[in-house]
Design a protein around this motif. Sequence first.
Motif, PDB file in Angstrom:
ATOM      1  N   GLY A  37       0.827  -1.211   0.000  1.00 24.52           N
ATOM      2  CA  GLY A  37       0.000   0.000   0.000  1.00 24.52           C
ATOM      3  C   GLY A  37       0.856   1.254   0.000  1.00 24.52           C
ATOM      4  N   GLY A  41       1.530   1.722  -3.798  1.00 20.19           N
ATOM      5  CA  GLY A  41       0.488   2.752  -3.729  1.00 20.19           C
ATOM      6  C   GLY A  41       1.005   4.125  -4.129  1.00 20.19           C
ATOM      7  N   THR A  42       2.111   4.570  -3.504  1.00 18.39           N
ATOM      8  CA  THR A  42       2.634   5.898  -3.856  1.00 18.39           C
ATOM      9  C   THR A  42       3.213   5.893  -5.275  1.00 18.39           C
ATOM     10  N   MET A  45       0.292   6.396  -7.647  1.00 14.05           N
ATOM     11  CA  MET A  45      -0.169   7.790  -7.683  1.00 14.05           C
ATOM     12  C   MET A  45       0.770   8.647  -8.542  1.00 14.05           C
ATOM     13  N   PHE A  55      -4.347  13.764 -11.053  1.00 17.83           N
ATOM     14  CA  PHE A  55      -3.519  14.805 -10.414  1.00 17.83           C
ATOM     15  C   PHE A  55      -2.957  15.779 -11.446  1.00 17.83           C
ATOM     16  N   ARG A  66       8.450  15.242  -3.025  1.00 18.66           N
ATOM     17  CA  ARG A  66       7.930  15.065  -1.661  1.00 18.66           C
ATOM     18  C   ARG A  66       7.281  13.716  -1.401  1.00 18.66           C
ATOM     19  N   LEU A  67       6.833  13.038  -2.464  1.00 18.01           N
ATOM     20  CA  LEU A  67       6.233  11.717  -2.219  1.00 18.01           C
ATOM     21  C   LEU A  67       7.268  10.606  -2.382  1.00 18.01           C
ATOM     22  N   TRP A  70       8.801   8.721   0.561  1.00 14.44           N
ATOM     23  CA  TRP A  70       7.901   7.711   1.138  1.00 14.44           C
ATOM     24  C   TRP A  70       7.937   6.437   0.310  1.00 14.44           C
TER      25      TRP A  70
ATOM     26  N   GLY B  40      -4.153   1.985  -1.018  1.00 16.72           N
ATOM     27  CA  GLY B  40      -3.091   2.510  -0.162  1.00 16.72           C
ATOM     28  C   GLY B  40      -2.578   3.845  -0.678  1.00 16.72           C
ATOM     29  N   GLY B  41      -2.334   3.936  -1.963  1.00 14.90           N
ATOM     30  CA  GLY B  41      -1.830   5.180  -2.545  1.00 14.90           C
ATOM     31  C   GLY B  41      -2.828   6.318  -2.429  1.00 14.90           C
ATOM     32  N   ALA B  42      -4.099   6.014  -2.775  1.00  8.91           N
ATOM     33  CA  ALA B  42      -5.136   7.047  -2.743  1.00  8.91           C
ATOM     34  C   ALA B  42      -5.355   7.562  -1.316  1.00  8.91           C
ATOM     35  N   LEU B  44      -2.981   7.359   1.257  1.00  8.58           N
ATOM     36  CA  LEU B  44      -1.762   7.955   1.804  1.00  8.58           C
ATOM     37  C   LEU B  44      -1.521   9.369   1.289  1.00  8.58           C
ATOM     38  N   VAL B  45      -1.805   9.594  -0.006  1.00  6.11           N
ATOM     39  CA  VAL B  45      -1.573  10.929  -0.569  1.00  6.11           C
ATOM     40  C   VAL B  45      -2.301  11.981   0.264  1.00  6.11           C
ATOM     41  N   LEU B  48      -1.258  11.470   4.556  1.00  7.59           N
ATOM     42  CA  LEU B  48       0.063  12.041   4.867  1.00  7.59           C
ATOM     43  C   LEU B  48      -0.027  13.564   4.863  1.00  7.59           C
ATOM     44  N   LEU B  53       2.659  15.872   6.122  1.00  9.01           N
ATOM     45  CA  LEU B  53       3.778  15.181   5.468  1.00  9.01           C
ATOM     46  C   LEU B  53       3.465  15.012   3.977  1.00  9.01           C
ATOM     47  N   GLY B  54       4.418  14.471   3.248  1.00  4.94           N
ATOM     48  CA  GLY B  54       4.175  14.181   1.835  1.00  4.94           C
ATOM     49  C   GLY B  54       4.050  15.428   0.979  1.00  4.94           C
ATOM     50  N   LEU B  55       2.955  15.526   0.214  1.00  6.64           N
ATOM     51  CA  LEU B  55       2.789  16.615  -0.757  1.00  6.64           C
ATOM     52  C   LEU B  55       2.360  17.916  -0.066  1.00  6.64           C
ATOM     53  N   THR B  56       3.251  18.426   0.782  1.00  8.29           N
ATOM     54  CA  THR B  56       2.893  19.579   1.617  1.00  8.29           C
ATOM     55  C   THR B  56       2.733  20.879   0.827  1.00  8.29           C
ATOM     56  N   LEU B  63      -5.720  17.600  -3.469  1.00  9.25           N
ATOM     57  CA  LEU B  63      -5.264  16.208  -3.464  1.00  9.25           C
ATOM     58  C   LEU B  63      -6.442  15.258  -3.271  1.00  9.25           C
ATOM     59  N   ASN B  66      -8.510  14.879  -6.435  1.00  8.13           N
ATOM     60  CA  ASN B  66      -7.832  14.049  -7.431  1.00  8.13           C
ATOM     61  C   ASN B  66      -7.829  12.574  -7.043  1.00  8.13           C
ATOM     62  N   ALA B  67      -7.674  12.323  -5.744  1.00  7.05           N
ATOM     63  CA  ALA B  67      -7.539  10.930  -5.297  1.00  7.05           C
ATOM     64  C   ALA B  67      -8.887  10.224  -5.229  1.00  7.05           C
TER      65      ALA B  67
END
Lengths: 188, 156
Positions: A37, A41-42, A45, A55, A66-67, A70, B40-42, B44-45, B48, B53-56, B63, B66-67
């Motif tokens: 996941g 997962g990332t 995306m 996106f 930034r991703l 992870w 998981g990806g959809a 977490l984006v 996070l 965190l992540g796409l700050t 986000l 889109n997800a």
Amino acid sequence: MIERFLGWLGQTSWSVALLESLYVWPLVESTHVLTLGLFVGTTVMMDLRLTGIAFRNVPVTAFTGRLLPWTRIGFAVMAATGLLLFYSQPLRYYHNIFFRAKVVVLMLAGANAAIFHAGVHRSAGDWDEDATPPRSARIAGAVSLTAWAVVVIAGRLIAYNWFDCDLQPQPGWVNRLAGCGAGAAGAE
Amino acid sequence: MLEPFFRWCESTALGRAVAESVWAFPILEAVHLIGLCVLGGALLVVDLRLLGLGLTSQPVARLARNARPWLVGSLVLMAATGVPLFLSEAIRAYYNTSFWVKVCTLPVALAFTFLVRERVARREADPPGATGRIVGAVSLALWFTVAAAGRWIGFS
């Protein structure tokens, strides 16, 4: 040569202990699966962004900057747990046709990512905000999506090896691709 | 009390077909895992991002918008593969603690995602406040429980 090494590796006491453990092996396997996941997962995306499917209003460098850390953490966990699982039954996996397919496609996915980062991603500043990235970036994204899907499916099927060297007779092409032979017989 | 229902589940044509096929169960499992990856990806984006965190550099709402189709799509895919997997071994599932953990947390995770998280993600300020952080953490914890219990069905 490889078979003798893997045969020895599988008889080391830690390999046997891991394979026979009541909870450690399932915990390692579960970690491997759940980290999908995070890692795949990332990656998915990011690939959806690269192909211009989703996106489209998020800059590509936001994903790669930034991703990606992870994604890397996810990969490290996948690799560590995956190596442990391999270590628990090295010879059996070595002769598993789905494991072999997974490793080959895994390397293709790695090469694709390396080509993307060394290539079109270097000029990402020029097309960062484009809803539809350049052709080579879209191809990299599509190849990645396909490759990781194959890796996941082949990975799951490793556990259901209908083509095990011990389950003879098998078609000739199966025995060739799985490398079945004297060294494979009675693997663990 | 529910056992007759689980017996009926396993006797359905779909349940029988999956149980009797050599390939169906593994292939359904593999596709179920593809769904797990996308889910998981959809998640977490956005989660996070809610945790800071992540796409700050991106607004949470952008986000989340889109997800969303990938979140919904992956859940549909997981249900479409998960139901036949369940039907093929419903009686075993009935006596499996992990199955019950999964089945009980799943509706909670779904309700939290579409009733609470979606609203928070739509109007969360930048940077996310305490509410956003809590929602992101709870979302990850709930879905982690669902996934971990799901994997453990096969081990228990």
